[in-house]
Structure formats: structure tokens, C-alpha cells
Scaffold this motif. Structure first.
Motif, PDB file in Angstrom:
ATOM      1  N   GLY A   1     -27.014 -59.733  19.075  1.00 34.38           N
ATOM      2  CA  GLY A   1     -27.124 -58.240  19.178  1.00 34.38           C
ATOM      3  C   GLY A   1     -27.648 -57.708  17.848  1.00 34.38           C
ATOM      4  N   ALA A   2     -28.219 -58.486  16.890  1.00 35.75           N
ATOM      5  CA  ALA A   2     -28.465 -58.042  15.645  1.00 35.75           C
ATOM      6  C   ALA A   2     -29.448 -56.773  15.707  1.00 35.75           C
ATOM      7  CB  ALA A   2     -29.353 -59.222  14.930  1.00 35.75           C
ATOM      8  N   ARG A   3     -30.268 -56.687  16.683  1.00 34.97           N
ATOM      9  CA  ARG A   3     -31.127 -55.640  16.842  1.00 34.97           C
ATOM     10  C   ARG A   3     -30.572 -54.328  17.424  1.00 34.97           C
ATOM     11  NH1 ARG A   3     -34.268 -60.183  17.446  1.00 34.97           N
ATOM     12  NH2 ARG A   3     -35.906 -60.435  15.909  1.00 34.97           N
ATOM     13  N   LEU A   4     -29.241 -54.550  18.198  1.00 33.02           N
ATOM     14  CA  LEU A   4     -28.627 -53.490  18.697  1.00 33.02           C
ATOM     15  C   LEU A   4     -27.580 -52.657  17.751  1.00 33.02           C
ATOM     16  CD1 LEU A   4     -27.847 -55.459  22.117  1.00 33.02           C
ATOM     17  CD2 LEU A   4     -29.517 -53.456  21.762  1.00 33.02           C
ATOM     18  N   LYS A   5     -27.619 -51.311  17.888  1.00 31.95           N
ATOM     19  CA  LYS A   5     -26.859 -50.491  17.041  1.00 31.95           C
ATOM     20  C   LYS A   5     -25.680 -50.231  17.526  1.00 31.95           C
ATOM     21  CE  LYS A   5     -30.628 -50.094  13.983  1.00 31.95           C
ATOM     22  NZ  LYS A   5     -30.698 -50.828  12.805  1.00 31.95           N
ATOM     23  N   GLY A   6     -24.540 -50.039  16.701  1.00 36.28           N
ATOM     24  CA  GLY A   6     -23.301 -49.764  17.032  1.00 36.28           C
ATOM     25  C   GLY A   6     -22.856 -48.799  16.093  1.00 36.28           C
ATOM     26  N   VAL A   7     -21.804 -48.122  16.318  1.00 38.67           N
ATOM     27  CA  VAL A   7     -21.150 -47.157  15.631  1.00 38.67           C
ATOM     28  C   VAL A   7     -19.650 -47.054  15.598  1.00 38.67           C
ATOM     29  CG1 VAL A   7     -20.842 -44.567  15.093  1.00 38.67           C
ATOM     30  CG2 VAL A   7     -23.177 -45.310  16.116  1.00 38.67           C
ATOM     31  N   ILE A   8     -19.053 -47.197  14.201  1.00 37.27           N
ATOM     32  CA  ILE A   8     -17.538 -47.243  14.325  1.00 37.27           C
ATOM     33  C   ILE A   8     -17.065 -45.648  13.900  1.00 37.27           C
ATOM     34  CG2 ILE A   8     -15.472 -47.890  12.900  1.00 37.27           C
ATOM     35  CD1 ILE A   8     -16.966 -50.565  12.444  1.00 37.27           C
ATOM     36  N   GLU A   9     -16.413 -45.183  14.677  1.00 41.58           N
ATOM     37  CA  GLU A   9     -15.903 -43.677  14.444  1.00 41.58           C
ATOM     38  C   GLU A   9     -14.292 -43.807  14.139  1.00 41.58           C
ATOM     39  OE1 GLU A   9     -16.656 -41.705  17.896  1.00 41.58           O
ATOM     40  OE2 GLU A   9     -18.660 -41.345  17.835  1.00 41.58           O
ATOM     41  N   LEU A  10     -14.092 -43.296  13.040  1.00 43.49           N
ATOM     42  CA  LEU A  10     -12.684 -43.492  12.445  1.00 43.49           C
ATOM     43  C   LEU A  10     -11.766 -42.468  13.087  1.00 43.49           C
ATOM     44  CD1 LEU A  10     -12.740 -44.489   8.754  1.00 43.49           C
ATOM     45  CD2 LEU A  10     -12.582 -45.773  10.623  1.00 43.49           C
ATOM     46  N   ASN A  11     -10.361 -42.665  13.442  1.00 43.40           N
ATOM     47  CA  ASN A  11      -9.564 -41.571  14.250  1.00 43.40           C
ATOM     48  C   ASN A  11      -9.198 -40.664  12.911  1.00 43.40           C
ATOM     49  OD1 ASN A  11      -9.689 -43.026  16.467  1.00 43.40           O
ATOM     50  ND2 ASN A  11      -7.839 -44.110  16.127  1.00 43.40           N
ATOM     51  N   ALA A  12      -9.357 -39.428  13.072  1.00 39.55           N
ATOM     52  CA  ALA A  12      -8.825 -38.421  12.171  1.00 39.55           C
ATOM     53  C   ALA A  12      -7.215 -38.303  11.936  1.00 39.55           C
ATOM     54  CB  ALA A  12      -9.273 -37.016  12.792  1.00 39.55           C
ATOM     55  N   GLU A  13      -6.556 -39.019  12.922  1.00 40.92           N
ATOM     56  CA  GLU A  13      -5.228 -38.947  12.816  1.00 40.92           C
ATOM     57  C   GLU A  13      -4.803 -40.109  11.835  1.00 40.92           C
ATOM     58  OE1 GLU A  13      -6.635 -39.586  15.633  1.00 40.92           O
ATOM     59  OE2 GLU A  13      -6.522 -37.400  16.632  1.00 40.92           O
ATOM     60  N   VAL A  14      -5.598 -41.146  11.547  1.00 41.67           N
ATOM     61  CA  VAL A  14      -4.917 -42.164  10.454  1.00 41.67           C
ATOM     62  C   VAL A  14      -4.858 -41.606   8.922  1.00 41.67           C
ATOM     63  CG1 VAL A  14      -5.699 -44.431   9.525  1.00 41.67           C
ATOM     64  CG2 VAL A  14      -5.971 -43.933  12.016  1.00 41.67           C
ATOM     65  N   PHE A  15      -5.961 -41.018   8.533  1.00 40.30           N
ATOM     66  CA  PHE A  15      -6.054 -40.503   7.289  1.00 40.30           C
ATOM     67  C   PHE A  15      -6.259 -38.912   7.303  1.00 40.30           C
ATOM     68  CE2 PHE A  15      -7.401 -44.742   6.777  1.00 40.30           C
ATOM     69  CZ  PHE A  15      -6.683 -45.125   5.934  1.00 40.30           C
ATOM     70  N   THR A  16      -5.694 -38.086   6.338  1.00 37.79           N
ATOM     71  CA  THR A  16      -6.007 -36.814   6.082  1.00 37.79           C
ATOM     72  C   THR A  16      -7.621 -36.527   6.287  1.00 37.79           C
ATOM     73  OG1 THR A  16      -3.941 -36.087   5.411  1.00 37.79           O
ATOM     74  CG2 THR A  16      -5.598 -34.479   5.269  1.00 37.79           C
ATOM     75  N   ASN A  17      -8.254 -37.259   5.307  1.00 40.64           N
ATOM     76  CA  ASN A  17      -9.706 -37.271   5.086  1.00 40.64           C
ATOM     77  C   ASN A  17     -10.041 -38.646   5.331  1.00 40.64           C
ATOM     78  OD1 ASN A  17      -9.833 -34.210   4.054  1.00 40.64           O
ATOM     79  ND2 ASN A  17      -8.566 -35.311   2.574  1.00 40.64           N
ATOM     80  N   PRO A  18     -10.427 -39.200   6.582  1.00 39.71           N
ATOM     81  CA  PRO A  18     -10.934 -40.512   6.820  1.00 39.71           C
ATOM     82  C   PRO A  18     -12.360 -40.698   6.323  1.00 39.71           C
ATOM     83  CG  PRO A  18     -11.418 -39.190   8.847  1.00 39.71           C
ATOM     84  CD  PRO A  18     -10.575 -38.253   7.709  1.00 39.71           C
ATOM     85  N   GLU A  19     -13.056 -40.082   5.715  1.00 42.71           N
ATOM     86  CA  GLU A  19     -14.298 -40.281   5.127  1.00 42.71           C
ATOM     87  C   GLU A  19     -13.975 -40.816   3.600  1.00 42.71           C
ATOM     88  OE1 GLU A  19     -13.370 -36.065   4.466  1.00 42.71           O
ATOM     89  OE2 GLU A  19     -13.634 -37.291   6.002  1.00 42.71           O
TER      90      GLU A  19
ATOM     91  N   SER B   1     -11.646 -43.011   2.956  1.00 35.06           N
ATOM     92  CA  SER B   1     -11.334 -44.370   3.098  1.00 35.06           C
ATOM     93  C   SER B   1     -12.560 -45.173   2.990  1.00 35.06           C
ATOM     94  CB  SER B   1     -10.686 -44.734   4.440  1.00 35.06           C
ATOM     95  OG  SER B   1     -11.528 -44.549   5.466  1.00 35.06           O
ATOM     96  N   LEU B   2     -13.886 -44.979   3.211  1.00 33.42           N
ATOM     97  CA  LEU B   2     -14.888 -45.619   3.297  1.00 33.42           C
ATOM     98  C   LEU B   2     -15.788 -45.443   2.173  1.00 33.42           C
ATOM     99  CD1 LEU B   2     -16.387 -44.483   6.695  1.00 33.42           C
ATOM    100  CD2 LEU B   2     -15.061 -46.539   6.107  1.00 33.42           C
ATOM    101  N   ASP B   3     -15.286 -44.695   0.965  1.00 33.24           N
ATOM    102  CA  ASP B   3     -16.027 -44.423  -0.453  1.00 33.24           C
ATOM    103  C   ASP B   3     -15.941 -45.876  -1.000  1.00 33.24           C
ATOM    104  OD1 ASP B   3     -16.734 -43.150  -2.732  1.00 33.24           O
ATOM    105  OD2 ASP B   3     -14.816 -43.182  -3.513  1.00 33.24           O
ATOM    106  N   GLY B   4     -17.436 -46.176  -1.343  1.00 30.84           N
ATOM    107  CA  GLY B   4     -17.642 -47.342  -1.909  1.00 30.84           C
ATOM    108  C   GLY B   4     -18.092 -48.547  -1.172  1.00 30.84           C
ATOM    109  N   LEU B   5     -18.015 -48.238   0.366  1.00 28.56           N
ATOM    110  CA  LEU B   5     -18.423 -49.312   1.100  1.00 28.56           C
ATOM    111  C   LEU B   5     -19.878 -49.601   1.410  1.00 28.56           C
ATOM    112  CD1 LEU B   5     -17.103 -51.482   3.274  1.00 28.56           C
ATOM    113  CD2 LEU B   5     -17.418 -49.517   4.939  1.00 28.56           C
ATOM    114  N   ASP B   6     -20.669 -48.317   1.218  1.00 31.79           N
ATOM    115  CA  ASP B   6     -22.020 -48.495   1.155  1.00 31.79           C
ATOM    116  C   ASP B   6     -22.863 -49.337   0.132  1.00 31.79           C
ATOM    117  OD1 ASP B   6     -21.230 -46.923  -1.020  1.00 31.79           O
ATOM    118  OD2 ASP B   6     -22.687 -45.051  -0.485  1.00 31.79           O
ATOM    119  N   GLU B   7     -21.816 -50.102  -0.995  1.00 26.60           N
ATOM    120  CA  GLU B   7     -22.188 -50.751  -1.876  1.00 26.60           C
ATOM    121  C   GLU B   7     -22.517 -52.306  -1.226  1.00 26.60           C
ATOM    122  OE1 GLU B   7     -20.502 -50.551  -5.601  1.00 26.60           O
ATOM    123  OE2 GLU B   7     -20.069 -48.140  -5.657  1.00 26.60           O
ATOM    124  N   PHE B   8     -21.885 -52.472  -0.219  1.00 24.09           N
ATOM    125  CA  PHE B   8     -21.895 -53.833   0.396  1.00 24.09           C
ATOM    126  C   PHE B   8     -23.035 -53.895   1.751  1.00 24.09           C
ATOM    127  CE2 PHE B   8     -17.742 -53.487  -1.290  1.00 24.09           C
ATOM    128  CZ  PHE B   8     -17.491 -54.359  -1.783  1.00 24.09           C
TER     129      PHE B   8
END
Length: 365
Positions: free
Chosen positions: A105-123, A125-132
């Protein structure tokens, strides 16, 4: 005369009221009995175990008791619970026809939505991931309700069984999935990726960046790719499903750079990558579209290649393939339902209809 009639009517009304009160009491009693029966049935269903399950539980209990006695009462944890960090949104509302590997399914898009309850500011936790460029997703097979088996039948073996831990089968004692996907974009606390092999609503347990220095073996021997081979495009080499990866993928993206020589130490010779022959061998189906399906592709604005990717890898289970052979097969892809006809003799599958799925919920309303 009139007074007699009125008195008679009053008596009849009193009798009717008494009967109604009796009926109400009977209904109340029956309701109580019904609730009790429902509670009893619910308890039976909750506590139900087949004979094999009961035997397994008894064996497990006896085994645990023996271990506890042997360890002199040491505290042993037999169950570990994980809290999902998010959920995956995909085009597959059901397990049927979900690709067995993310490369299908390499051409099929998916979305991961982080739970707001895990971190106060879940975004954060993704800082720096866009470099991969790529990402490992660890998730729960939440719709896998079958009992785990020590041996399973991978599609490529045509019914022959091997140990579950020598396959990528989702029917595992711990139903945990692992997929390598390509990061498209990160927006706030969501990750948009390419490479879907999960059901919509799948709980995410963890995500980790893909690091080729540590994740990809790079020396191949005995007739496989060797050092100095031309650069391999990662997704063009990833084509086979569920323990059916292409030779290039199984060799771990061999053209990726060698690991760095830390502290100027000489690295030991890497171990050659080895896989069984039944994984390397195999074929893919030819996917055809009849005239009606071609027209419906354009009308419904469905990407043709997404359907081709799913069908050429043959999404049917071994049971369907061996029990019924050539057959009509349907599956849902986002808001459309695809109907196709397999021809096992000629190794082809023809898409005969693509229609909008009825009763699909419109999230915008």
C-alpha cells in the motif's frame, strides 16, 4: 332505571381498573424476570470458555502456581498493559484486502493522530521527526480476535504450515504489528505517511524513526546482492506481502551507507542476510479492468494504481484460494467497493465493478 345503569357502569369500571392493575403488576413481574434472565445470560457469556480454553487456563494456572512456589513467593507479572499513544486513520474500514505489508500500500496515505491525553502538548513529541524520511509504527492488531496458533499457513506456502514466529502473520500470542512507512508530512500532532497495511482505527503503541545505520543489514552472500551493487530505490524494491518481500527488501536496502566506524575502531565483518527459499520465490497476478470498471475509475476519481497494488499481491487468504479457487471477490477501499474476478489458471484478476459504498458516514456532516 337510569341510576341502575350508572351504578352498573361504575361497577364495570371498577372491575376494569382492578384488571388493569393486575396486568400492570404482571408486566412488572415479567420485566423483573426478563432483566434477571438477561443478567444471567450476560454473566454466562462473559464467563464462557470452550473446553480447550478451560484446559489451557487450568494448565497455565498450574504452571504459574509451580513457578511461584519455586520462586518462593516472588512477585511475577503475567500481564502487561499498554496505553495507546494515538490512532491510525486509513482507507480500510475492514480487515478484508488490507495489504499484508506496508510496501503493497505504498501509494495509499495514512494518518497517525496522537492522543491529547498522552502529552500536554503532543505536537512537541514530534519535534525533529521531519528530518527523517521513514518511520517504524508499532501498533495493536485490535480486530484480531482469533486464538493464536503455534503454526500458521503463510499465503506463499499454499497451505503448508510453519512456526508463527517465522512469519509476519498477525495471528500472534501478542497481537502487535510493525510497519515501515514513508513520512509525507507532519502537521501539529498528526503524521501523514505513505504505506498502509492497517485497518482504520488501529491503536498506535509507539513510533520510532528508521535509521539505516542500525536497521538495514548491508552485506549479502551466496547468490544474493553483494557490496558494490547499484543503488536500490527503497519503495521500488518493496513489493511482496506478509513474509513475501522481494529479494531486495529482504536484503535490507543493501545500498544504504555503511555504518560509521565509531571511535576509529575497525568494524567486525557484518553477517550475511539469509531467508528461506519459499519467501524469495513466487509470482504476482496480472490486474485487468473491464470497460465498465475503467469508466467508473474516472467517474469516481479512484486511483487505479492503488487497486492494482492491492490485487496483484493477491489479498485472498489461503483458505479462500484453495477452497473456492477462481471466484468473485469484493473489498472496500475508503468510500468505494471494488468487485473483481480471479482467474487462477491464468494468474489474472479482472476488476469488474467499482461503486460508491452505501451507508458510508460523511465526516463533514
Amino acid at each position: 332505571m337510569l341510576e341502575n345503569n350508572v351504578e352498573s357502569l361504575r361497577n364495570q369500571l371498577t372491575i376494569a381498573r382492578n384488571e388493569i392493575n393486575k396486568l400492570r403488576q404482571q408486566v412488572k413481574n415479567l420485566s423483573h424476570v426478563q432483566r434477571k434472565d438477561i443478567d444471567d445470560l450476560s454473566k454466562l457469556l462473559r464467563d464462557f470458555r470452550c473446553e480447550g480454553c478451560r484446559q489451557n487456563e487450568e494448565n497455565t494456572k498450574n504452571s504459574n502456581d509451580a513457578i511461584n512456589q519455586e520462586l518462593n513467593g516472588c512477585d511475577q507479572t503475567t500481564t502487561t498493559r499498554f496505553r495507546p499513544i494515538g490512532v491510525i486513520k486509513t482507507s480500510f474500514p475492514e480487515k478484508r484486502a488490507v495489504p499484508r505489508q506496508s510496501s503493497i500500500g505504498a501509494r495509499l496515505k495514512g494518518v497517525i493522530e496522537l492522543n491529547a491525553e498522552v502529552f500536554t502538548n503532543p505536537e512537541h513529541s514530534l519535534d525533529g521527526l521531519d528530518e527523517f524520511s521513514h518511520l517504524w509504527i508499532i501498533y495493536h492488531f485490535h480486530k484480531n480476535n482469533s486464538h493464536p496458533k503455534a503454526k500458521v499457513a503463510p499465503p506463499r506456502l499454499g497451505g503448508e504450515r510453519v512456526g508463527v514466529f517465522s512469519t509476519r502473520s498477525p495471528h500472534r500470542p501478542c497481537p502487535i504489528g510493525l510497519s515501515l512507512v514513508e513520512i509525507d508530512k507532519i502537521e501539529g500532532s498528526t503524521i501523514i505517511f505513505s504505506g498502509t497495511d492497517m485497518v482504520d482505527g488501529t491503536p498506535v503503541l509507539d513510533i520510532k524513526p528508521y535509521i539505516p545505520f542500525y536497521d538495514a543489514p548491508n552485506v549479502i552472500e551466496s547468490g544474493r546482492l553483494s557490496v558494490g551493487e547499484p543503488t536500490v530505490d527503497f519503495y521500488n524494491s518493496r513489493q511482496e506481502p506478509d513474509g513475501e518481500e522481494s529479494e531486495l527488501e529482504l536484503n535490507g536496502a543493501v545500498a544504504l551507507p555503511n555504518p560509521p566506524n565509531f571511535a576509529n575502531h575497525i568494524s567486525p565483518p557484518p553477517t550475511a542476510v539469509k531467508v528461506p527459499n519459499w519467501i524469495v520465490s513466487g509470482h504476482r497476478l496480472s490486474v485487468l479492468f473491464n470497460e465498465r470498471a475503467e469508466s467508473q475509475l474516472h467517474e469516481l476519481q479512484v486511483r487505479r494504481q492503488c487497486i492494482v497494488d492491492i490485487l496483484e499481491a493477491d489479498p485472498r487468504s489461503v483458505y479462500l484460494r484453495t477452497k473456492y479457487g477462481s471466484q468473485i471477490f469484493t473489498f472496500q477501499l475508503s468510500e468505494v467497493t471494488v468487485t473483481c474476478k480471479f482467474d487462477d489458471k491464468n494468474s489474472t484478476v479482472t476488476v469488474v465493478q467499482i461503486r460508491r459504498t452505501e451507508n458510508v458516514q460523511d465526516e463533514s456532516t
